[in-house]
Design a protein around this motif. Sequence first.
Motif, mmCIF file in Angstrom:
data_model
loop_
_atom_site.group_PDB
_atom_site.id
_atom_site.type_symbol
_atom_site.label_atom_id
_atom_site.label_comp_id
_atom_site.label_asym_id
_atom_site.label_seq_id
_atom_site.Cartn_x
_atom_site.Cartn_y
_atom_site.Cartn_z
ATOM 1 N N ALA A 123 -50.216 19.468 -5.258
ATOM 2 C CA ALA A 123 -51.049 20.175 -6.105
ATOM 3 C C ALA A 123 -50.775 21.907 -6.175
ATOM 4 O O ALA A 123 -50.766 22.492 -7.489
ATOM 5 N N LEU A 124 -50.258 22.302 -4.695
ATOM 6 C CA LEU A 124 -49.935 23.672 -5.072
ATOM 7 C C LEU A 124 -48.899 23.641 -5.750
ATOM 8 O O LEU A 124 -46.931 22.879 -5.302
ATOM 9 N N ASN A 125 -48.788 25.074 -6.332
ATOM 10 C CA ASN A 125 -47.501 25.263 -7.755
ATOM 11 C C ASN A 125 -46.362 25.855 -7.151
ATOM 12 O O ASN A 125 -46.698 27.482 -6.848
ATOM 13 N N VAL A 126 -45.131 25.614 -6.115
ATOM 14 C CA VAL A 126 -44.325 26.675 -5.070
ATOM 15 C C VAL A 126 -44.053 27.898 -6.449
ATOM 16 O O VAL A 126 -44.698 29.102 -5.847
ATOM 17 N N SER B 272 -54.517 24.862 -7.448
ATOM 18 C CA SER B 272 -54.264 23.392 -7.610
ATOM 19 C C SER B 272 -55.963 22.791 -6.308
ATOM 20 O O SER B 272 -55.691 22.023 -5.948
ATOM 21 N N ALA B 273 -56.878 24.148 -6.046
ATOM 22 C CA ALA B 273 -58.351 23.731 -5.801
ATOM 23 C C ALA B 273 -58.447 22.835 -7.355
ATOM 24 O O ALA B 273 -59.538 21.678 -6.601
ATOM 25 N N SER C 209 -46.198 21.766 3.835
ATOM 26 C CA SER C 209 -44.414 22.605 3.591
ATOM 27 C C SER C 209 -44.281 22.951 2.154
ATOM 28 O O SER C 209 -43.072 24.341 2.480
ATOM 29 N N ARG C 210 -45.848 22.807 0.960
ATOM 30 C CA ARG C 210 -45.437 24.198 0.065
ATOM 31 C C ARG C 210 -45.918 25.513 0.234
ATOM 32 O O ARG C 210 -45.625 25.939 -0.766
ATOM 33 N N ALA C 211 -46.921 25.468 0.783
ATOM 34 C CA ALA C 211 -46.878 26.885 1.168
ATOM 35 C C ALA C 211 -46.400 27.841 1.389
ATOM 36 O O ALA C 211 -46.264 28.567 1.618
#
Length: 495
Positions: free
Chosen positions: A410-413, A52-53, A137-139
């Motif tokens: 960007a964070l892929n759950v 995600s970074a 929320s995704r984290a």
Amino acid sequence: MRRFLPLLLVCLLAAAATAASSARSAWWWLAAGPLLASACLGGWDLLQRRRSALRNHPLVGRLRYPAAEVRVRPGSGDAREPFGGDRDAYEYLVPSLRPVEPAEEPPVVRVGGPDCSQPYDMALLNVSAMSFGALSSRAVLALNRGAALGRFAQDTGEGGLSEHHLRGGGDLVWEIGTGYFGCRGADGGFDAREFADKAALPEVKCVSLKLSQGAAPGSGGVLPGVKVSAEIARERKVPVGETVVSPPLHRVFSTPRELVLFLARLRELAGGKPTGFKLCVGSRREFLAVCGAMVAEGLTPDFVVVDGSEGGTGAGPAGFAGHLGMPLTQGLITVHNALVGVGLRDRVRIGASGRVATGADIVTRLAQGADYTNAARAMMRAVGCVGALRCHTGTCPAGVATQDPLRAHALNVADKARRVGRYQRETVRDAVRIMAAMGIREPAELTPGHLVRRTQPGTVRSYAELYEWLAPGELLAGPPESWETDWKAADPDSF
């Protein structure tokens, strides 16, 4: 959107150099080639779904590649950085000349005393308290799905019980802080009816009352206004965009006795689910006062989570961590001894949180008196944190500690949930292997004698020798001289 400007600039330069090579001179391909390659690399950064970074900072994010490459795997000391330093040096666990075969199934710990009607089997390693608000929320969802995959628990943190905690199917320890978020009345106090309704949810397995935490003992939690989105404000019943500062103390009790009675009330409202509290130990006398109240009332919590003063995140007060409260080792031994001394240790399970990242960390804490452990920063690493220390700004480059929907997206759950589950599974498996090498079949067999410290050149002493360990009921029968002053000063009706 400034984070995408470097990629845009590279694309413009690549286009200009390519045009110049066609119109003016072939020598321009010397510049166009690398620029086109960089533009393609930046495009890949945007499209890939693992880091995600890089999705949030194409090209530039690669300058942080060494940090992003830090893996939270058993044996990796880097898992503790940059939030804390190295653990105490010259300690080791004692192997056996007669090891045993590692257990095939990961051990669990039954949490629930005699007043608990819905006990819970806790894993040796769980997700420590991190709230929706502090995390995106995704984290939160990735951690919860990881917990579901690995069959361990996620502590919600004090920010309330959000839909993101409930969507992933993972077991939850609902934490109630001084702001009573999630069960907050119009006056900012505790709302018993709302609490009972939410505690009845099947996802909620335990309830934890937060007294203090290692990052800021004696101070309420803080959520910067930049992270208080409309959704966060709705969940916490606070104004949008304003910094949320939780009170430093609870309104519903003011003495150890009232604390014990309130815990019993929470357990009753929760339908008999395990109920306990979390604290960073400061005064031994104050904790003994709580133990005295337990004895006087005949009531006990089902668990106590001990948070070390070395805990904290990138958003924690810089002057607090490591300076207020007991480090985890001392706090853990103090709580264990106090409960043993009043004859209640068999009714109360102890969790340990603070710099737990490896299998060896788990075994060490169990030998010091814990029954299970929680991890925060290591779980953050597993979900993608690169240690940018921008948690309080809302500009987390990994989409972990932000409420910016574009950054969080960007964070892929799915990917991060697998990583969280895999990290927990392999770390617990490593702990089981270490115990087997020590000749230990069950975590309950671990004792302070299994942990040794080198105190000076040529001298090693086990924790059984380094620390005083009380016998069951010893404080009630007649405290040793080293405990007598604190035990006599402990008052169940006064902190």
